[in-house]
Scaffold this motif. Sequence first.
Motif, PDB file in Angstrom:
ATOM      1  N   GLY B  23       0.823  -1.205   0.000  1.00  0.00           N
ATOM      2  CA  GLY B  23       0.000   0.000   0.000  1.00  0.00           C
ATOM      3  C   GLY B  23       0.859   1.258   0.000  1.00  0.00           C
ATOM      4  N   LEU B  40      -3.001   4.726   3.378  1.00  0.00           N
ATOM      5  CA  LEU B  40      -3.178   3.672   2.386  1.00  0.00           C
ATOM      6  C   LEU B  40      -2.516   2.378   2.847  1.00  0.00           C
ATOM      7  CD1 LEU B  40      -4.627   3.329  -0.292  1.00  0.00           C
ATOM      8  CD2 LEU B  40      -2.444   3.633  -1.441  1.00  0.00           C
ATOM      9  N   THR B  43      -4.826   0.860   5.492  1.00  0.00           N
ATOM     10  CA  THR B  43      -6.046   0.386   4.850  1.00  0.00           C
ATOM     11  C   THR B  43      -5.802  -0.926   4.107  1.00  0.00           C
ATOM     12  OG1 THR B  43      -6.526   2.712   4.465  1.00  0.00           O
ATOM     13  CG2 THR B  43      -7.953   1.109   3.382  1.00  0.00           C
ATOM     14  N   THR B  44      -4.698  -0.993   3.382  1.00  0.00           N
ATOM     15  CA  THR B  44      -4.374  -2.211   2.641  1.00  0.00           C
ATOM     16  C   THR B  44      -4.089  -3.364   3.595  1.00  0.00           C
ATOM     17  OG1 THR B  44      -3.360  -0.802   0.961  1.00  0.00           O
ATOM     18  CG2 THR B  44      -2.884  -3.153   0.840  1.00  0.00           C
ATOM     19  N   ASP B 107       2.700  -8.016  -2.552  1.00  0.00           N
ATOM     20  CA  ASP B 107       1.305  -8.295  -2.840  1.00  0.00           C
ATOM     21  C   ASP B 107       1.036  -9.800  -2.805  1.00  0.00           C
ATOM     22  OD1 ASP B 107      -1.129  -6.895  -3.539  1.00  0.00           O
ATOM     23  OD2 ASP B 107      -1.056  -8.107  -5.361  1.00  0.00           O
ATOM     24  N   ARG B 149      -7.043  -1.102  -1.561  1.00  0.00           N
ATOM     25  CA  ARG B 149      -5.879  -0.285  -1.933  1.00  0.00           C
ATOM     26  C   ARG B 149      -6.033   0.298  -3.330  1.00  0.00           C
ATOM     27  NH1 ARG B 149      -1.358  -4.111  -3.106  1.00  0.00           N
ATOM     28  NH2 ARG B 149      -2.603  -4.274  -4.994  1.00  0.00           N
ATOM     29  N   ASP B 150      -6.345  -0.573  -4.292  1.00  0.00           N
ATOM     30  CA  ASP B 150      -6.416  -0.116  -5.679  1.00  0.00           C
ATOM     31  C   ASP B 150      -7.574   0.845  -5.898  1.00  0.00           C
ATOM     32  OD1 ASP B 150      -4.190  -1.598  -6.266  1.00  0.00           O
ATOM     33  OD2 ASP B 150      -5.279  -3.291  -7.110  1.00  0.00           O
TER      34      ASP B 150
END
Lengths: 214, 214, 214
Positions: B23, B40, B43-44, B107, B149-150
């Motif tokens: 993130g 971010l 959140t991710t 990821d 995230r995206d």
Amino acid sequence: MPDTEHMIFIMEMIGTVAFAVSGGMVAIRKNLDLLGILVLGVTTACGGGLIRDLVIGIQPPIMFLKSVYVTAAVISDLLLFAIVKCFRSSMEFLSSKFYERTLNLMDAIGLGVFTVVGVNAAIRLKLDSYVFLKIFLGVITGVGGGIIRDMMVIQVPAVLRKHVYACASIAGAVCYVLLYDVITAGPAMILSTLLVIAIRLLARHYEWNLPKAI
Amino acid sequence: MPDTEHMIFIMEMIGTVAFAVSGGMVAIRKNLDLLGILVLGVTTACGGGLIRDLVIGIQPPIMFLKSVYVTAAVISDLLLFAIVKCFRSSMEFLSSKFYERTLNLMDAIGLGVFTVVGVNAAIRLKLDSYVFLKIFLGVITGVGGGIIRDMMVIQVPAVLRKHVYACASIAGAVCYVLLYDVITAGPAMILSTLLVIAIRLLARHYEWNLPKAI
Amino acid sequence: MPDTEHMIFIMEMIGTVAFAVSGGMVAIRKNLDLLGILVLGVTTACGGGLIRDLVIGIQPPIMFLKSVYVTAAVISDLLLFAIVKCFRSSMEFLSSKFYERTLNLMDAIGLGVFTVVGVNAAIRLKLDSYVFLKIFLGVITGVGGGIIRDMMVIQVPAVLRKHVYACASIAGAVCYVLLYDVITAGPAMILSTLLVIAIRLLARHYEWNLPKAI
């Protein structure tokens, strides 16, 4: 404490109206029609409370049981629509500093109010020993409405872009948690909300910047 | 089985750090400031677990009760920020293969770990007879963080774009469900996580392609 | 009333297939590969039901317990993929009025069916006295799938853009609530669903417009 309940309701109403207007203003700038304005207004206004209720397990969330929140948001956006329609020519309105400042103020009010409301929800759950929960629930309730608003119109949420946006919410939540044990709930709520609003407005005015990696 | 609990916690930490870094890296590429990177990253890192807890009715979700997850994500992103700031010139970093590969690896680790953690959550619920639930909960926990995230930085989620992204998660979840009855939980978790990571890295390296309709 | 349960299941299946096709069609236009098509199809098809279940506290949501919904969505999208692959040349398909009309029809069917299904879920909860809840739950269940679909491919959700989209869902929900007390559940469901579909198709055909602020 019926007074505290009353106070929280008034704050929720203020936050609902402020976020409804902020959602409506973003919708107008994005050239959405009346229904789009209402939908985005309601989503922004009720999004924070919805997230709060889902997180703490209040199901159905209060916005589904009491129509007053959605009604308040709809009326706010209808008024906004009428005002924009009547009093201002289009380009002037959108490009104006007035637009920018009003949007920022509404967003700051909503952020401040819902941060405090979120902390309160944690306190009411008798989860007092979880300080982290109280603060985090406040922050996610505060920033939730704006995140949903921005993502629905496909722009990066303010919480990622704007100077000290999340910081303001965290500061307000911490302030409320600290004050709650010292003074009565009412003044503690008002002071904490004002702190969030003040930080956001000052950050904007002085363009406080945080470092970037690159 | 305190050992299994311990193992799960270690895996959650690994996944949290990996997703926090992923993130943070996306945030840096999107030119967000330090606070945006932290938001971010958190959140991710916590998104997958949040979705898992909401789906199975753990309210408030664990990330709100135990600050260790958010803390780990924040520390990871502060370190990432410092490292990027100190050791690499900007354009070089972003355009480098090293960036691309690190992001992909982080990821893949997060995807693998949270897939297994999600299946575990279903098993702990004594919902063993619902094979579909176990696999699906694993997949949604695994892909959840990356989707949030995206979407927050307004790009189509990896699960829609990337070669065999969802397939890797499904394969890992099925593998864990099958192994769980045969061998002890610890090795089953590790093997399943490695399977997901291996599929993702191989898919990237050999550019495995799936057919398109047009 | 096993008949009503049966009826609801049939409607859920129709809505699932319709939304799966709409999600798959959007994915094809966005040039996603087969897996992307399946993921977006399943997300669109099951999104509304997932939101409904989270809102009313059915955890885990039914889509995680019964694989039939995801299976139906996957089969629908595999068929869609095969049909598009075999029978139509690409540009022709995407630019065709046929594409636009099919997508609109599928979206309208899904919207209508899930609106009624959502109202039904509120009725089953014995929350009959909460008229607002019944209508709102219907609307959010109806529009939920489409919102998730659009946001995942980074376009402004239909509920914000399209003529009378939310209105159609509200009208269907109100219609069902009113008819439910008068006639039996089956015909009431069908009539309300058809009302939503009719409003959407008429709105599109006659290009009903709502005023904009600017």
